[in-house]
Design a protein around this motif. Structure first.
Motif, PDB file in Angstrom:
ATOM      1  N   TYR A 260       0.847  -1.185   0.000  1.00  0.00           N
ATOM      2  CA  TYR A 260       0.000   0.000   0.000  1.00  0.00           C
ATOM      3  C   TYR A 260       0.884   1.237   0.000  1.00  0.00           C
ATOM      4  CZ  TYR A 260      -3.973  -2.992   0.847  1.00  0.00           C
ATOM      5  OH  TYR A 260      -4.942  -3.955   0.712  1.00  0.00           O
ATOM      6  N   THR A 261       0.479   2.229  -0.767  1.00  0.00           N
ATOM      7  CA  THR A 261       1.331   3.397  -0.953  1.00  0.00           C
ATOM      8  C   THR A 261       0.548   4.689  -0.800  1.00  0.00           C
ATOM      9  OG1 THR A 261       0.921   3.566  -3.339  1.00  0.00           O
ATOM     10  CG2 THR A 261       2.714   2.113  -2.635  1.00  0.00           C
ATOM     11  N   VAL A 262       1.313   5.759  -0.651  1.00  0.00           N
ATOM     12  CA  VAL A 262       0.764   7.107  -0.785  1.00  0.00           C
ATOM     13  C   VAL A 262       1.409   7.701  -2.031  1.00  0.00           C
ATOM     14  CG1 VAL A 262       0.545   9.389   0.247  1.00  0.00           C
ATOM     15  CG2 VAL A 262       0.484   7.356   1.695  1.00  0.00           C
ATOM     16  N   ALA A 263       0.594   8.103  -2.992  1.00  0.00           N
ATOM     17  CA  ALA A 263       1.104   8.647  -4.249  1.00  0.00           C
ATOM     18  C   ALA A 263       1.080  10.164  -4.196  1.00  0.00           C
ATOM     19  CB  ALA A 263       0.257   8.147  -5.422  1.00  0.00           C
ATOM     20  N   PHE A 264       2.223  10.770  -4.518  1.00  0.00           N
ATOM     21  CA  PHE A 264       2.331  12.224  -4.619  1.00  0.00           C
ATOM     22  C   PHE A 264       2.396  12.561  -6.100  1.00  0.00           C
ATOM     23  CE2 PHE A 264       3.949  11.014  -0.558  1.00  0.00           C
ATOM     24  CZ  PHE A 264       3.570  12.022   0.317  1.00  0.00           C
ATOM     25  N   THR A 265       1.405  13.245  -6.590  1.00  0.00           N
ATOM     26  CA  THR A 265       1.335  13.490  -8.029  1.00  0.00           C
ATOM     27  C   THR A 265       0.632  14.810  -8.299  1.00  0.00           C
ATOM     28  OG1 THR A 265       0.570  12.597 -10.150  1.00  0.00           O
ATOM     29  CG2 THR A 265      -0.850  12.213  -8.260  1.00  0.00           C
ATOM     30  N   GLY A 266       0.843  15.296  -9.523  1.00  0.00           N
ATOM     31  CA  GLY A 266       0.132  16.502  -9.947  1.00  0.00           C
ATOM     32  C   GLY A 266      -1.301  16.168 -10.329  1.00  0.00           C
ATOM     33  N   LYS A 267      -1.949  17.048 -11.041  1.00  0.00           N
ATOM     34  CA  LYS A 267      -3.333  16.838 -11.443  1.00  0.00           C
ATOM     35  C   LYS A 267      -3.429  15.626 -12.375  1.00  0.00           C
ATOM     36  CE  LYS A 267      -7.135  19.064 -13.960  1.00  0.00           C
ATOM     37  NZ  LYS A 267      -7.570  20.264 -14.705  1.00  0.00           N
ATOM     38  N   GLU A 268      -4.364  14.710 -12.071  1.00  0.00           N
ATOM     39  CA  GLU A 268      -4.573  13.537 -12.909  1.00  0.00           C
ATOM     40  C   GLU A 268      -5.940  13.631 -13.574  1.00  0.00           C
ATOM     41  OE1 GLU A 268      -3.897   9.920 -10.658  1.00  0.00           O
ATOM     42  OE2 GLU A 268      -1.901   9.808 -11.542  1.00  0.00           O
ATOM     43  N   ALA A 269      -5.957  13.409 -14.882  1.00  0.00           N
ATOM     44  CA  ALA A 269      -7.215  13.474 -15.627  1.00  0.00           C
ATOM     45  C   ALA A 269      -7.969  12.157 -15.494  1.00  0.00           C
ATOM     46  CB  ALA A 269      -6.935  13.769 -17.096  1.00  0.00           C
ATOM     47  N   SER A 270      -9.276  12.219 -15.553  1.00  0.00           N
ATOM     48  CA  SER A 270     -10.098  11.014 -15.479  1.00  0.00           C
ATOM     49  C   SER A 270      -9.985  10.235 -16.782  1.00  0.00           C
ATOM     50  CB  SER A 270     -11.561  11.386 -15.225  1.00  0.00           C
ATOM     51  OG  SER A 270     -12.105  12.070 -16.350  1.00  0.00           O
ATOM     52  N   LEU A 271     -10.293   8.935 -16.728  1.00  0.00           N
ATOM     53  CA  LEU A 271     -10.238   8.097 -17.918  1.00  0.00           C
ATOM     54  C   LEU A 271     -11.220   8.610 -18.980  1.00  0.00           C
ATOM     55  CD1 LEU A 271      -8.765   5.585 -18.940  1.00  0.00           C
ATOM     56  CD2 LEU A 271     -10.691   4.215 -18.140  1.00  0.00           C
ATOM     57  N   ARG A 272     -12.343   9.152 -18.515  1.00  0.00           N
ATOM     58  CA  ARG A 272     -13.345   9.687 -19.446  1.00  0.00           C
ATOM     59  C   ARG A 272     -12.780  10.877 -20.219  1.00  0.00           C
ATOM     60  NH1 ARG A 272     -17.053  13.722 -18.914  1.00  0.00           N
ATOM     61  NH2 ARG A 272     -16.500  13.952 -16.711  1.00  0.00           N
ATOM     62  N   MET A 273     -12.054  11.755 -19.509  1.00  0.00           N
ATOM     63  CA  MET A 273     -11.459  12.918 -20.171  1.00  0.00           C
ATOM     64  C   MET A 273     -10.369  12.492 -21.154  1.00  0.00           C
ATOM     65  SD  MET A 273     -12.813  15.834 -19.042  1.00  0.00           S
ATOM     66  CE  MET A 273     -11.598  17.138 -18.950  1.00  0.00           C
ATOM     67  N   LEU A 274      -9.552  11.513 -20.747  1.00  0.00           N
ATOM     68  CA  LEU A 274      -8.488  11.024 -21.628  1.00  0.00           C
ATOM     69  C   LEU A 274      -9.074  10.336 -22.856  1.00  0.00           C
ATOM     70  CD1 LEU A 274      -5.988   9.585 -18.985  1.00  0.00           C
ATOM     71  CD2 LEU A 274      -5.781  11.711 -20.286  1.00  0.00           C
ATOM     72  N   PHE A 275     -10.176   9.614 -22.661  1.00  0.00           N
ATOM     73  CA  PHE A 275     -10.843   8.964 -23.790  1.00  0.00           C
ATOM     74  C   PHE A 275     -11.361  10.020 -24.761  1.00  0.00           C
ATOM     75  CE2 PHE A 275     -14.757   7.424 -25.810  1.00  0.00           C
ATOM     76  CZ  PHE A 275     -14.280   6.286 -26.442  1.00  0.00           C
ATOM     77  N   GLY A 276     -11.936  11.098 -24.214  1.00  0.00           N
ATOM     78  CA  GLY A 276     -12.431  12.183 -25.068  1.00  0.00           C
ATOM     79  C   GLY A 276     -11.313  12.838 -25.855  1.00  0.00           C
ATOM     80  N   LYS A 277     -10.154  13.020 -25.209  1.00  0.00           N
ATOM     81  CA  LYS A 277      -9.006  13.631 -25.894  1.00  0.00           C
ATOM     82  C   LYS A 277      -8.506  12.721 -27.008  1.00  0.00           C
ATOM     83  CE  LYS A 277      -4.411  15.649 -24.949  1.00  0.00           C
ATOM     84  NZ  LYS A 277      -4.676  16.982 -25.516  1.00  0.00           N
ATOM     85  N   ARG A 278      -8.432  11.411 -26.723  1.00  0.00           N
ATOM     86  CA  ARG A 278      -7.944  10.471 -27.737  1.00  0.00           C
ATOM     87  C   ARG A 278      -8.927  10.365 -28.905  1.00  0.00           C
ATOM     88  NH1 ARG A 278      -4.336   9.298 -30.876  1.00  0.00           N
ATOM     89  NH2 ARG A 278      -4.229   7.156 -31.631  1.00  0.00           N
ATOM     90  N   LEU A 279     -10.228  10.391 -28.605  1.00  0.00           N
ATOM     91  CA  LEU A 279     -11.242  10.346 -29.664  1.00  0.00           C
ATOM     92  C   LEU A 279     -11.115  11.569 -30.567  1.00  0.00           C
ATOM     93  CD1 LEU A 279     -13.732   8.903 -30.850  1.00  0.00           C
ATOM     94  CD2 LEU A 279     -15.154  10.241 -29.272  1.00  0.00           C
ATOM     95  N   LEU A 280     -10.898  12.728 -29.959  1.00  0.00           N
ATOM     96  CA  LEU A 280     -10.704  13.963 -30.725  1.00  0.00           C
ATOM     97  C   LEU A 280      -9.455  13.848 -31.600  1.00  0.00           C
ATOM     98  CD1 LEU A 280     -11.818  16.895 -31.068  1.00  0.00           C
ATOM     99  CD2 LEU A 280     -10.201  17.587 -29.292  1.00  0.00           C
ATOM    100  N   ASP A 281      -8.394  13.236 -31.054  1.00  0.00           N
ATOM    101  CA  ASP A 281      -7.160  13.045 -31.826  1.00  0.00           C
ATOM    102  C   ASP A 281      -7.378  12.125 -33.023  1.00  0.00           C
ATOM    103  OD1 ASP A 281      -5.741  14.663 -30.125  1.00  0.00           O
ATOM    104  OD2 ASP A 281      -4.874  13.032 -28.955  1.00  0.00           O
TER     105      ASP A 281
END
Length: 472
Positions: A260-281
């Motif tokens: 089990y971990t604690v992840a330190f990360t910047g803003k993460e996009a949702s899979l739905r948003m990434l799917f929309g971006k890829r569809l647009l591409d």
């Protein structure tokens, strides 16, 4: 929808295909003697098929049969598939009895479909599992992770993570901080750096995430390590309970292998948003590739007439988190342009790790025209279609530029590079400070949205049509 749900959906679609093929094959065999048109025109054949698919779907929704799918061995897979088909079969038989369809329902079709689907699932699941696990290293969406640990814990940690068989995770390398083991291997994974060289290695290599053994560092050192990796835009996973560290990155609970971990990360996009971006591409890429074909018919002969050599120019560029790919353009320079670049570096107008020069003597006459009109960029729609690039993103650096990056520069590679972006629509010819470009790119990544991408696309068209984009 997260990655696990997406995998479950893919398996569900394969299983629906199996039960469909099995059902219609058994129906054909059973009623072939009555004539082809007899069963193909019988509406009951189709509603019973829909019924079978519905029951399989019900099993998926209630029992979630593909839990721990990638960790299963052949025997475990067989047991799970027997349970899935057994439950689906019982539900189908019960429903047929309740709606008084059991007397007319062919036992051969019923049992044959279940047996066929059991064999189908066993074979397809095993092939799919092997294919996904064997190709993790080469799949663009796989998370490439570095493990930071001490020498005495390295083998235990690496083996525990590997045996979990995480379908979208690949251990790229190990960093041992209390000994110089660079060049050696642990569980067949290379030791790629030590404490002194780990930041340089992470800056120059393909790294999406870092896993850190808690006891590696004292608290004050841990904060420094997390901060430096966060500057690169790399996700950090700690195998600890959440510590009260003063870092700007968001913290998320997660799991790497059995830890089990604690992840330190910047803003993460949702899979739905990434799917929309890829569809647009994909849509934009298809349109762009078609237009590129038409433009090639016109520009191709003009490029070759003025300067012997290929119509298209390809060059290695650096993409998301350090991935190398080949970018394509219409050739706007003489064939020896790359060799002559070193001679012109003294006249570079950029402050930093990019090269720009007014009246570059390497550019041909037709090259000046296609650069001013941005026609030279059209072949990059092929990169967009392949997934190397996106319609909107950050400018992909050359390999030699990338090799000079400092820690904070790598954060601009935290997103797939784009055909256009904030820099391109912000008077790129007037910006001569590389650090300003880095700041613009980082701001775009941290505040990314589909709405903003669409706005940049419209502004790009406006800039190109008004001849403000002229690349130099």
């Amino acid at each position: 929808m997260n990655r696990s749900q997406m995998q479950n959906l893919i398996l569900y679609m394969w299983d629906v295909a199996g039960i469909t093929i099995g059902y219609f094959l058994m129906t054909y065999i059973r009623f072939y003697s009555n004539g082809y048109m007899y069963w193909i025109s019988d509406s009951r054949v189709y509603y019973r098929w829909i019924f079978a698919v519905f029951m399989l779907t019900l099993v998926y929704l209630i029992f979630y049969p593909n839990k721990d799918f990638f960790k299963r061995k052949f025997k475990n897979e067989l047991v799970c598939n027997l349970k899935t088909n057994g439950m689906a079969g019982v539900l189908m038989a019960t429903a047929a009895y309740l709606i008084q369809d059991a007397d007319e329902y062919s036992r051969f079709v019923y049992l044959g479909t279940i047996v066929f689907n059991l064999c189908w699932m066993q074979i397809v699941h095993c092939i799919y599992r092997k294919y996904v696990l064997d190709n993790r290293e080469r799949v663009r969406t796989t998370r490439k992770i570095l493990i930071i640990c001490t020498k005495d814990k390295a083998e235990e940690i690496v083996s525990n993570i590997i045996k979990e068989k995480i379908y979208d995770l690949w251990v790229e390398g190990i960093i041992v901080i209390d000994a110089d083991m660079t060049g050696q291997k642990i569980c067949n994974i290379p030791v790629v750096a030590n404490y002194r060289s780990m930041y340089l290695y992470a800056t120059r290599s393909v790294v999406d995430e870092i896993f850190i053994q808690t006891s590696c560092f004292e608290k004050y050192k841990m904060q420094e390590v997390i901060t430096k990796f966060e500057e690169m835009g790399v996700k950090v996973n700690l195998s600890i309970d959440l510590l009260n560290l003063n870092v700007q990155a968001s913290k998320q609970l997660g799991k790497i292998g059995a830890y089990y971990t604690v992840a330190f990360t910047g803003k993460e996009a949702s899979l739905r948003m990434l799917f929309g971006k890829r569809l647009l591409d994909i849509i934009g890429g298809l349109v762009g590739v078609f237009m590129t074909g038409i433009i090639t018919i016109i520009l191709g002969p003009l490029i070759k007439l003025e300067s012997p050599g290929p119509i298209f120019f390809s060059q290695k560029r650096v993409g998301k988190n350090g991935r190398i790919f080949k970018i394509y353009k219409f050739r706007s320079m003489y064939a020896d342009a790359e060799e002559r670049k070193k001679e012109l570096m003294a006249q570079n107008e950029m402050n930093g790790l990019m090269f720009k020069m007014k009246d570059d003597p390497r550019i041909t006459k037709i090259g000046k025209f296609i650069r001013k009109t941005s026609l030279d960029e059209f072949p990059q729609f092929w990169n967009v279609l392949k997934g190397d690039m996106s319609l909107v993103g950050t400018r992909p650096p050359t390999v030699d530029e990338f090799e000079q990056y400092d820690l904070h520069h790598k954060k601009r590679l935290g997103m797939t590079p784009g055909l256009t972006g904030v820099w391109q629509v912000s008077g790129r010819s007037d910006i001569t400070d590389f650090e300003e470009i880095v700041n613009m790119d980082v701001e775009y990544i941290e505040n990314w949205s589909l709405k903003r991408d669409i706005g940049i696309l419209f502004k790009t068209v406006q800039v190109v049509l008004s001849s403000e984009s002229g690349a130099r």
